[in-house]
Design an enzyme around this catalytic site. Structure first.
Site, PDB file in Angstrom:
ATOM      1  N   ARG A 213     -10.211 -24.977 -76.972  1.00 62.17           N
ATOM      2  CA  ARG A 213      -9.714 -26.133 -76.235  1.00 62.17           C
ATOM      3  C   ARG A 213      -9.275 -27.206 -77.218  1.00 62.17           C
ATOM      4  O   ARG A 213      -9.692 -27.216 -78.383  1.00 62.17           O
ATOM      5  CB  ARG A 213     -10.796 -26.686 -75.311  1.00 62.17           C
ATOM      6  CG  ARG A 213     -11.270 -25.700 -74.242  1.00 62.17           C
ATOM      7  CD  ARG A 213     -12.390 -26.295 -73.410  1.00 62.17           C
ATOM      8  NE  ARG A 213     -12.784 -25.415 -72.292  1.00 62.17           N
ATOM      9  CZ  ARG A 213     -13.693 -24.468 -72.377  1.00 62.17           C
ATOM     10  NH1 ARG A 213     -14.348 -24.269 -73.536  1.00 62.17           N
ATOM     11  NH2 ARG A 213     -13.985 -23.709 -71.333  1.00 62.17           N
ATOM     12  N   LYS A 255     -19.071 -28.992 -71.753  1.00 62.46           N
ATOM     13  CA  LYS A 255     -19.481 -29.305 -70.389  1.00 62.46           C
ATOM     14  C   LYS A 255     -20.541 -28.340 -69.876  1.00 62.46           C
ATOM     15  O   LYS A 255     -21.426 -28.711 -69.115  1.00 62.46           O
ATOM     16  CB  LYS A 255     -18.264 -29.290 -69.459  1.00 62.46           C
ATOM     17  CG  LYS A 255     -17.301 -30.453 -69.693  1.00 62.46           C
ATOM     18  CD  LYS A 255     -16.166 -30.417 -68.693  1.00 62.46           C
ATOM     19  CE  LYS A 255     -15.213 -31.596 -68.900  1.00 62.46           C
ATOM     20  NZ  LYS A 255     -14.087 -31.568 -67.946  1.00 62.46           N
ATOM     21  N   HIS A 347      -2.937 -26.850 -73.578  1.00 59.46           N
ATOM     22  CA  HIS A 347      -3.514 -25.965 -72.566  1.00 59.46           C
ATOM     23  C   HIS A 347      -2.698 -24.678 -72.453  1.00 59.46           C
ATOM     24  O   HIS A 347      -3.253 -23.596 -72.239  1.00 59.46           O
ATOM     25  CB  HIS A 347      -3.578 -26.674 -71.220  1.00 59.46           C
ATOM     26  CG  HIS A 347      -4.535 -26.034 -70.269  1.00 59.46           C
ATOM     27  ND1 HIS A 347      -5.902 -26.173 -70.378  1.00 59.46           N
ATOM     28  CD2 HIS A 347      -4.337 -25.214 -69.206  1.00 59.46           C
ATOM     29  CE1 HIS A 347      -6.504 -25.485 -69.430  1.00 59.46           C
ATOM     30  NE2 HIS A 347      -5.566 -24.887 -68.700  1.00 59.46           N
ATOM     31  N   ARG A 350      -3.694 -22.412 -75.229  1.00 65.01           N
ATOM     32  CA  ARG A 350      -4.970 -21.752 -74.917  1.00 65.01           C
ATOM     33  C   ARG A 350      -4.744 -20.626 -73.914  1.00 65.01           C
ATOM     34  O   ARG A 350      -5.299 -19.529 -74.061  1.00 65.01           O
ATOM     35  CB  ARG A 350      -5.944 -22.794 -74.366  1.00 65.01           C
ATOM     36  CG  ARG A 350      -7.266 -22.236 -73.837  1.00 65.01           C
ATOM     37  CD  ARG A 350      -8.214 -23.388 -73.538  1.00 65.01           C
ATOM     38  NE  ARG A 350      -9.272 -23.018 -72.607  1.00 65.01           N
ATOM     39  CZ  ARG A 350     -10.379 -22.368 -72.934  1.00 65.01           C
ATOM     40  NH1 ARG A 350     -10.567 -21.980 -74.178  1.00 65.01           N
ATOM     41  NH2 ARG A 350     -11.297 -22.087 -72.031  1.00 65.01           N
ATOM     42  N   HIS A 373     -15.264 -19.603 -70.739  1.00 61.34           N
ATOM     43  CA  HIS A 373     -15.133 -19.838 -69.301  1.00 61.34           C
ATOM     44  C   HIS A 373     -16.508 -19.799 -68.636  1.00 61.34           C
ATOM     45  O   HIS A 373     -17.250 -18.830 -68.808  1.00 61.34           O
ATOM     46  CB  HIS A 373     -14.245 -18.768 -68.660  1.00 61.34           C
ATOM     47  CG  HIS A 373     -12.802 -18.874 -69.046  1.00 61.34           C
ATOM     48  ND1 HIS A 373     -11.941 -17.787 -69.052  1.00 61.34           N
ATOM     49  CD2 HIS A 373     -12.069 -19.947 -69.439  1.00 61.34           C
ATOM     50  CE1 HIS A 373     -10.746 -18.180 -69.422  1.00 61.34           C
ATOM     51  NE2 HIS A 373     -10.788 -19.488 -69.660  1.00 61.34           N
ATOM     52  N   TYR A 383      -6.553 -11.933 -66.412  1.00 60.45           N
ATOM     53  CA  TYR A 383      -6.627 -10.479 -66.588  1.00 60.45           C
ATOM     54  C   TYR A 383      -5.853  -9.753 -65.483  1.00 60.45           C
ATOM     55  O   TYR A 383      -5.088  -8.816 -65.750  1.00 60.45           O
ATOM     56  CB  TYR A 383      -8.092 -10.038 -66.566  1.00 60.45           C
ATOM     57  CG  TYR A 383      -8.372  -8.817 -67.407  1.00 60.45           C
ATOM     58  CD1 TYR A 383      -8.636  -8.932 -68.764  1.00 60.45           C
ATOM     59  CD2 TYR A 383      -8.371  -7.556 -66.832  1.00 60.45           C
ATOM     60  CE1 TYR A 383      -8.892  -7.820 -69.541  1.00 60.45           C
ATOM     61  CE2 TYR A 383      -8.622  -6.431 -67.607  1.00 60.45           C
ATOM     62  CZ  TYR A 383      -8.886  -6.562 -68.957  1.00 60.45           C
ATOM     63  OH  TYR A 383      -9.134  -5.463 -69.725  1.00 60.45           O
TER      64      TYR A 383
END
Length: 405
Positions: A213, A255, A347, A350, A373, A383
Site C-alpha cells: 500500500r 488497520k 492503488h 497495487r 487483505h 482471482y
C-alpha cells in the site's frame, strides 16, 4: 398550583394529574429505570392524556423517559458512542474530522428521539447530489448507525432510524482496472529511459513486485528490508494527518492484523532496492530524519524527508501524462492511433501487482497474505476476474482455430 382531583370544568382527574391555575395541566410520574420523579405539561386535558399514553408505552417497553435523555442530540450521542470505542489514534482522528465536517451541522443537532428514517435518507440524498461517492456515504453511515444502535440498546429509542437507510446513495466508485502486461512494460520502459522520471524506476518496480500500500511504501525503512533472506517486513505505515498536534508525519500500525506480514522478494525487487540505495547515496538523500522512532526511510523527496502520500500519486499522474504526450507525437509520425496509458494511481499499481500474481496462478491464500487483505473476498474478486478473462481468451483462441467454410 391546584391539587384538586377535578379540573376547572369539573372533570375528574386521574392519579398524578393536576390542573394549574395558569390553565395548564400536568402529570407527575416515576421513571422506573432512573427512579426520578418527572413531570410533563399540556395545554389541555386531551393533550395530557396523549402524553400519558406515550409515557405508559415507553415505561412498558423499558424506554428511558428522563427529560435529559429526551434532549440528547445526535452529536452528543456520537460523543458517547466514541467514548466506548477502542480505536487507533489515526482512525479516531479520521472519525472525528469526518463528523465535524460532514455531520455535525447537518443532522447532528436533531434530538435522537426525534430522528426519523426520512431525516437520515434526506441527509444521504443531499450528500449524493453533492457528488459524494457511495464509499464516503457508507463510511458516514458506519458512524451514525452504530451510535443509534447503542441508543436502542440503552432503551432511549425503540428502533434504529438509520437501518436500511444507506440504499444506493452516492456515486459508485470507478472500477479498478489493472494495467495490462503490455501497458506495464511500456510504462516501466518509458520511466527507465526518461531523464526526468528515471529516479523513480526502482520504486515502481518495488510497488509492482510487492503490492504494498502507499502508506506502507513510504514508511519502509532499510531495517525492513533483508536482502540476505530476500524479505520485506511490513508492520507499520506512514501517514500524514492531524492527530491533534497539527498536520505532520506519524507512524501508524496496519488497520488489521492481516496487514502485518513478511513479503518474499523476487530477484527484480531485490535489485530494485539495491539500485534505490545507490540512488539515495548519489542524490545525497541520506538525511537522518526520524519519525516516531523510525529512521532510514527508503523513498524520499528532494528535501530528504519521506515522500508525502499524495506525492506518489502525483508522480504517477505526471509519468502517464508525459508518456501519453510522447506517444501522441510518435503516433502522428507513424500515421497510427496513439495507444495511451490510462490514469494510474498508487492503488492501481497495487491492484496491478495483485493481478500479475493471480495471473501466475499463485495460491489464493498466499496471495491474500502477501497483499495483506483482511478478507478473502477481496482477493477472490481479483482471482475470479483473472480466471474469467483467461476463459474468454481461451474460447476466442479456440474459435480462431475453427475453419470457416
Amino acid at each position: 398550583m391546584a391539587n384538586s382531583r377535578k379540573d376547572h370544568k369539573g372533570r375528574k382527574l386521574r392519579e398524578g394529574e393536576s390542573w394549574r391555575k395558569d390553565g395548564r395541566y400536568s402529570y407527575r410520574y416515576t421513571d422506573i429505570r432512573s427512579g426520578k420523579r418527572l413531570t410533563v405539561y399540556a395545554r389541555d386535558l386531551p393533550e395530557l392524556r396523549e402524553k400519558e399514553k406515550q409515557i405508559a408505552k415507553d415505561l412498558e417497553d423499558n424506554i428511558l423517559t428522563d427529560g435529559a435523555i429526551k434532549k440528547l442530540t445526535l452529536n452528543k450521542l456520537f460523543e458517547r458512542y466514541m467514548s466506548t470505542r477502542e480505536l487507533k489514534e489515526s482512525t479516531r482522528a479520521n472519525y472525528l474530522k469526518t463528523w465535524e465536517n460532514r455531520v455535525k451541522d447537518e443532522i447532528g443537532n436533531i434530538k435522537v428521539v426525534q430522528i426519523l428514517p426520512s431525516h437520515i435518507k434526506s441527509f444521504y440524498s443531499k450528500l449524493s447530489k453533492a457528488g459524494y461517492a457511495y464509499s464516503t456515504i457508507k463510511f458516514i453511515n458506519n458512524m451514525i448507525y452504530p451510535a443509534l444502535e447503542m441508543a436502542v440498546d440503552d432503551d432511549i429509542i425503540r428502533k434504529n432510524p438509520a437501518k436500511f437507510s444507506i440504499s444506493d446513495y452516492g456515486r459508485q466508485a470507478e472500477e479498478r482496472i489493472a494495467l495490462t502486461v503490455l501497458q506495464q512494460e511500456k510504462m516501466l520502459e518509458f520511466v527507465k529511459n526518461n531523464q526526468v522520471y528515471n529516479t523513480y524506476y526502482p520504486m515502481l518496480r518495488v510497488m509492482l513486485g510487492t503490492g504494498v500500500r502507499c502508506g506502507e511504501l513510504i514508511g519502509l525503512t532499510w531495517e525492513d528490508v533483508d536482502v540476505r533472506t530476500k524479505a520485506v517486513s511490513i508492520d507499520h505505515q506512514l501517514i500524514y494527518k492531524d492527530l491533534g498536534d497539527g498536520y505532520k508525519f506519524h507512524i501508524s500500525t496496519p488497520k488489521t492484523d492481516s496487514g502485518i506480514r513478511t513479503i518474499p522478494m523476487t530477484s527484480d525487487v531485490q535489485r530494485a532496492f539495491e539500485e534505490q540505495k545507490k540512488l539515495n547515496f548519489m542524490l545525497q538523500k541520506g538525511k537522518d530524519v526520524e519519525i516516531d522512532g523510525y529512521k532510514g526511510f527508503i523513498f524520499m523527496a528532494k528535501s530528504g524527508r519521506p515522500l508525502m502520500p499524495n506525492a506518489i500519486n502525483n508522480i504517477l499522474y505526471n509519468i502517464v501524462d508525459a508518456y501519453n504526450k510522447k506517444e501522441v507525437q510518435i503516433a502522428k509520425t507513424e500515421h497510427r492511433n496513439a495507444e495511451l496509458l490510462p490514469k494510474v494511481s498508487a492503488h492501481i499499481m497495487r491492484h496491478t501487482a495483485c493481478t500479475r500474481m493471480a495471473e501466475k496462478r499463485m495460491d489464493v491464500k498466499v496471495l491474500q497474505y502477501i497483499m495483506g487483505h483482511a478478507h478473502i473476498d477481496v482477493t477472490m474478486d481479483v482471482y475470479n476476474h483473472v480466471s474469467e478473462m483467461s476463459r474468454i481468451e481461451s474460447e476466442i483462441t479456440r474459435l480462431e482455430n475453427v475453419a470457416i467454410s
